[in-house]
Design an enzyme around this catalytic site. Structure first.
Site, PDB file in Angstrom:
ATOM      1  N   ASP A   1       4.035  -0.619   5.035  1.00  0.00           N
ATOM      2  CA  ASP A   1       2.644  -0.509   4.592  1.00  0.00           C
ATOM      3  C   ASP A   1       2.509   0.125   3.197  1.00  0.00           C
ATOM      4  O   ASP A   1       2.982   1.240   2.964  1.00  0.00           O
ATOM      5  CB  ASP A   1       1.841   0.348   5.557  1.00  0.00           C
TER       6      ASP A   1
ATOM      7  N   GLU B   1      -1.885  -3.812   4.108  1.00  0.00           N
ATOM      8  CA  GLU B   1      -3.202  -3.541   4.683  1.00  0.00           C
ATOM      9  C   GLU B   1      -3.802  -2.188   4.346  1.00  0.00           C
ATOM     10  O   GLU B   1      -4.973  -1.950   4.614  1.00  0.00           O
ATOM     11  CB  GLU B   1      -3.154  -3.731   6.213  1.00  0.00           C
TER      12      GLU B   1
ATOM     13  N   ASN C   1      -4.867  -3.765  11.096  1.00  0.00           N
ATOM     14  CA  ASN C   1      -6.172  -3.475  11.689  1.00  0.00           C
ATOM     15  C   ASN C   1      -7.245  -3.094  10.671  1.00  0.00           C
ATOM     16  O   ASN C   1      -8.439  -3.218  10.948  1.00  0.00           O
ATOM     17  CB  ASN C   1      -6.041  -2.352  12.728  1.00  0.00           C
ATOM     18  N   HIS C   2      -6.868  -2.630   9.470  1.00  0.00           N
ATOM     19  CA  HIS C   2      -7.866  -2.231   8.467  1.00  0.00           C
ATOM     20  C   HIS C   2      -8.182  -3.334   7.462  1.00  0.00           C
ATOM     21  O   HIS C   2      -9.009  -3.129   6.583  1.00  0.00           O
ATOM     22  CB  HIS C   2      -7.362  -1.010   7.682  1.00  0.00           C
TER      23      HIS C   2
ATOM     24  N   HIS D   1       2.005  -5.098  14.228  1.00  0.00           N
ATOM     25  CA  HIS D   1       1.251  -3.972  13.695  1.00  0.00           C
ATOM     26  C   HIS D   1       0.639  -3.205  14.862  1.00  0.00           C
ATOM     27  O   HIS D   1      -0.362  -3.621  15.445  1.00  0.00           O
ATOM     28  CB  HIS D   1       0.163  -4.503  12.756  1.00  0.00           C
TER      29      HIS D   1
ATOM     30  N   HIS E   1       2.481  -0.035  10.624  1.00  0.00           N
ATOM     31  CA  HIS E   1       1.254   0.705  10.962  1.00  0.00           C
ATOM     32  C   HIS E   1       1.418   2.213  10.997  1.00  0.00           C
ATOM     33  O   HIS E   1       0.507   2.929  10.588  1.00  0.00           O
ATOM     34  CB  HIS E   1       0.648   0.237  12.284  1.00  0.00           C
TER      35      HIS E   1
ATOM     36  N   HIS F   1       3.715   4.178   9.424  1.00  0.00           N
ATOM     37  CA  HIS F   1       4.081   4.712   8.113  1.00  0.00           C
ATOM     38  C   HIS F   1       5.305   5.632   8.096  1.00  0.00           C
ATOM     39  O   HIS F   1       5.587   6.239   7.067  1.00  0.00           O
ATOM     40  CB  HIS F   1       2.901   5.468   7.474  1.00  0.00           C
TER      41      HIS F   1
END
Length: 265
Positions: A8, A39, A68-69, A151, A176, A178
């Site tokens: 990410d 994302e 998701n974002h 994710h 997701h 990190h």
């Protein structure tokens, strides 16, 4: 075929780190195809704008997966169909534009399919079953080489999903959370797996976000929005996977973790 996959990208510091490291790492590893999860690339670390996508693509990515974002910045939605480098997540029930799985041609090596799937546990919204989503994708595909960006929040859900598709895809790569995990392996059926690739961003932050702001919010109770870090030390986490392009079987997965203090350059 050699595939380099970056975790990410978080905020401007993540974009800076990616731009700094991607080209040299691609040359060093002799990667044939580069995937980046983008994302969190927006200025506030939630979603990405179209300009953020163009910056990631311009840095050398062949494919940008999301999460998701990704719909937090509305202007990206208008480009889901036209930009073939974008792969949006499956399971996002509201969105019909774009594709959750795309096929790319790698010169000299043939086709690679890249899919993006969302987990369900501890997530911010309700998403469709990732198992039904991947089964639908697999029914409609015949590519030997197939990479899945899963994710999700939970390491156990990521492991469960990987075992569910073991032998049916080349790699399941978690994004997701990190933080790069040290559980990379080749599962039975020759599927590469890691619970989380990690991130690209501020090395001195908290999962890429500014440490002081995060402390003020969660420890001291201040009414603040946490923001991506902006320190001088940038880092990238990635994995390099070697795949037999004829059978789709993963032969090796290697973690990559680099950091650099920009002021010394």
């Amino acid at each position: 075929m050699r595939v380099l996959f970056f975790g990410d990208v978080v905020g401007r510091s993540g974009l800076k780190a990616l731009s700094f490291f991607l080209g040299p790492l691609k040359e060093e590893t002799k990667a044939d195809f580069v995937i980046v999860n983008g994302e969190n690339a927006a200025l506030d670390g939630r979603g990405l704008t179209y300009d953020d996508y163009l910056e990631i693509y311009g840095a050398g990515a062949d494919c940008v997966t999301l999460g998701n974002h990704f719909d937090r910045k509305g202007d990206i939605l208008a480009h889901l169909d036209e930009e073939k480098g974008l792969v949006r997540p499956a399971g996002w029930l509201e969105e019909k534009r774009g594709l959750a799985s795309r096929v790319y041609y790698v010169e000299g090596h043939g086709r690679i399919r890249v899919s993006n799937v969302l987990g369900q546990g501890m997530m911010d919204r309700d998403y469709a079953s990732p198992y039904e989503a991947i089964d639908t994708i697999l029914r409609e595909s015949d590519e030997e080489v197939h990479f899945v960006d899963f994710h999700a929040e939970s390491t156990s859900e990521k492991g469960l999903f990987a075992h569910y598709v073991a032998g049916r895809v080349s790699a399941v790569l978690g994004t997701h959370t990190h933080v790069q995990t040290s559980d990379e392996r080749i599962l039975e059926g020759h599927t590469a797996f890691i619970s989380d690739i990690g991130m690209c961003g501020d090395y001195e932050g908290i999962i890429g976000f500014d440490a002081q702001t995060t402390l003020d919010k969660f420890i001291r109770g201040k009414r603040l929005s946490i923001r991506p870090g902006s320190g001088d030390v940038g880092m990238v986490n990635a994995v390099l996977i070697d795949v037999d392009e004829h059978s789709g079987a993963a032969r090796n997965i290697e973690r990559i973790n680099r950091k650099e203090r920009y002021e010394h350059q």
